[in-house]
Design a protein around this motif. Sequence first.
Motif, short mmCIF file in Angstrom:
data_model
loop_
_atom_site.label_atom_id
_atom_site.label_comp_id
_atom_site.label_asym_id
_atom_site.label_seq_id
_atom_site.Cartn_x
_atom_site.Cartn_y
_atom_site.Cartn_z
N LEU A 144 -17.61 9.18 -14.07
CA LEU A 144 -16.93 9.40 -12.80
C LEU A 144 -17.40 8.60 -11.91
N LEU A 145 -16.58 7.51 -11.16
CA LEU A 145 -16.89 6.32 -10.61
C LEU A 145 -16.13 6.16 -9.10
N PRO A 146 -16.88 6.01 -8.09
CA PRO A 146 -16.14 5.82 -6.92
C PRO A 146 -15.73 4.58 -6.46
N ALA A 147 -14.62 4.33 -6.04
CA ALA A 147 -14.33 2.70 -5.62
C ALA A 147 -14.77 2.67 -4.10
N ALA A 148 -15.18 3.77 -3.35
CA ALA A 148 -15.61 3.40 -2.10
C ALA A 148 -16.88 4.25 -2.00
N GLU A 192 -17.57 -3.39 -9.58
CA GLU A 192 -17.56 -4.27 -8.54
C GLU A 192 -16.33 -5.18 -8.28
N ILE A 193 -15.78 -5.61 -9.17
CA ILE A 193 -14.78 -6.50 -9.21
C ILE A 193 -13.36 -5.47 -8.97
N GLN A 242 -7.12 -2.73 -2.52
CA GLN A 242 -6.98 -2.74 -1.36
C GLN A 242 -6.12 -1.44 -0.76
N THR A 243 -6.32 -0.31 -1.02
CA THR A 243 -5.42 0.77 -0.69
C THR A 243 -6.20 1.70 0.21
N ASP A 267 -9.48 -6.30 -12.74
CA ASP A 267 -9.27 -7.00 -11.48
C ASP A 267 -7.45 -6.57 -11.34
N LEU A 268 -6.92 -6.70 -12.63
CA LEU A 268 -5.32 -6.77 -12.67
C LEU A 268 -4.84 -5.19 -12.35
N ILE A 269 -5.73 -4.14 -12.93
CA ILE A 269 -5.58 -2.93 -12.56
C ILE A 269 -5.59 -2.62 -11.32
N ALA A 270 -6.90 -3.05 -10.67
CA ALA A 270 -6.97 -2.86 -8.98
C ALA A 270 -5.69 -3.37 -8.31
#
Length: 727
Positions: free
Chosen positions: A389-393, A455-456, A462-463, A636-639
């Motif tokens: 479980l990982l947070p993007a922010a 990190e990548i 940017q959501t 990076d492409l998923i993000a």
Amino acid sequence: MEDRLQMADGLVPQKIVSVQLQDSTLKALKDQASNKQAQILQQNPEPSVESKPEPDVMEDVGGDDLKVLGAQPTEGKDGPSGREPAGEGDVGVGSIEHRHLHLSSCHECLELENSTIESVKFASAEKIPDLPYDHNGTLEDVADDICLEREGRKVNITGRAPNILFYMGSASQESLGRFQEVRSVLADCVDTESYTLYRLSRESALRDPWSDNCLLLVIATREAIPEDLSQKFVAYLSQGGKVLGLCSPFTLAGFQVTSKSVLRETVQNLVFSKADQTHVKLSVLSSGYVYEEGPGGQLSLGKLQGHLENEDKDRLIVQVPFGPRGGEAVLCQAHLELPPSSSVVQAQEDFNLLKSSNTRRYEVLREILTTLGLNCDLKRAPALTPLYLLPAAEEIWDPLMQWLGKHVDPEGVIKSSKLSLKFLSSYTSNIEITPSALPVVTDVESFLSENFNLEIYRQNLQTKRLGKVILFAEVTPTTMNLLDGLMFEIPQEMGLIAIAVRQTQGKGRGSNAWLSPMGCAVSTLLVSIPLRSQLGQRIPFVQHLMSLAVVEAVRSIPEYQDINLRVKWPNDIYYSDFMKLGGVLVNSTLLGETFYILIGCGFNVSNSNPTICINDLVTEYNKQHRAELKPFRTDDLIARTVTVLEKLIDTFQDKGPNGILPLYYKYWVHSGQRVRLGGLEGPEVWIVGLDDSGVLQGQQEDGEIVTVHPDGNSFDMLRNLIIPKQQ
């Protein structure tokens, strides 16, 4: 060591292993040698040469006792053998005489099944035979390293990985690069855990007993084969060996290799006959040589044959049985070993033809390797791994943990109809992982993956709400099930996304299976859409928006706008109009006034074989335009895709279909396409676009507009048909 250490023949070492002996072992060996030496002195009481301790002898560093098979001692010139006394470098501790430690494939070691061990010493690099270390074997295996012959075929009973050897000619940088190319394509066809693949140098081929444990010899040099080496290869065949010749001048009596310069490095149509007499047609890159009957008598040919679709029906592939003991060779003058992205392939049209035949190229290769006795069955499914479980922010982590604490049961589990997730602060190997019960690790600090860089991902996301909370797995059954127990409860601002490196039970539309090997961007995204909204009234558009987001994520980057990535109705991502790169699967549930939508998406980023990937398009663009565009990563492409999707959804909610259709038509493959509905005899229509609900529209010759709903139909690009999906 970053590949900076290389052996003399250019191989990169895979591992370096030291051998350690305890005091008890050394003492036992010393006593045994002393007793034996005393017996020899009693029988032959002549003065012995005084031994001096050697500085490089192993010191005791602990560890378990190790049984080692070695050579019998070499006696002095006055001993029974009559040999010269051992040199100074062979003298060991006290009166113990040391012998070199050989590789398990060394011929001398193979003959020492009943040898008595006196001692062990490190062998110097100069004296090690030019054969690589067999990392799957142990020292105890040496005495059992026997190949029997059964019904004319070599049978390996050691339990160690049999060898596939590659002879590449001279030890030049070019041949090293070619070895890596050929090895790579064969490694895609066979299970590398069952076979050891390494290079055979000319010196080693002439000197060492490589044929003792060789299941297949691959000859892939364009250089002439020296006569002494050719005799070695023919002798190997006569003993029941198997040979695969790849664009090599090597041939057998009865055949000769003839030059046809007009065919050199051109793409040709090949017809390949399989062992069951079925045929495969594909485009291949010709070497410029063909096989013709020659001196030495006519040979009986095997069932595998390949000829060009030209007037002469030039032979490019022949199977030649050899001798009474089951030996056989498959000789090939089509570049089956080269990928379509090879520097030899220059024209865009040639690249397209070879890429479209790439799956059939692998089919032909596997047929050849299977006929030559190798196992080309699909590799076993990889073991499942825990989720993270990982947070993007960072700011979302504390609210997430508080929400989680209120929704797990006393054992830390959240259950759904499809699986249960058990949330843990850490993971140990004794915790069971099954398709229906998956552990979820919440310690972000312990997360580390070679295939996903958090990190990548954060930098490219940017959501405002989508993709903020990640469930990540290296290997999982399918990402479509991972969010099942969370999707209706978790706050919308904590946008969930499940990401996997590999899936073992991926899903496609209908009953289709979605295969996701390494190099694919695989994810399932949770999106909530109000029923009474522009998109809520046109849910079929969701799949169109997702496929469009993948394409726009790539082509909106400066300098990448001409990468020929496109969308195909209803839910696919394509290279141009003939090769699929990925697809979209949408499951929606209406609960109250809200659609809860799981968008499954998988697209090939970096796995070139057996089909095509986005980085292939980048590489080909660089070749054609002398550019230096960088390849993509899956993270990076998923993000970037999730970021673009959120913008497309916002635009759609604000402006409706007209807000996104111009961009969709810019990238889709169907403009002006003429198709038949229902089959070859169905009515013919011109594709005109999508209607207000996202349904495909076609215009018949009489001007009538017909619609095709995406849930029940499939678009056959190769035959220009829209046909009902088989239920």
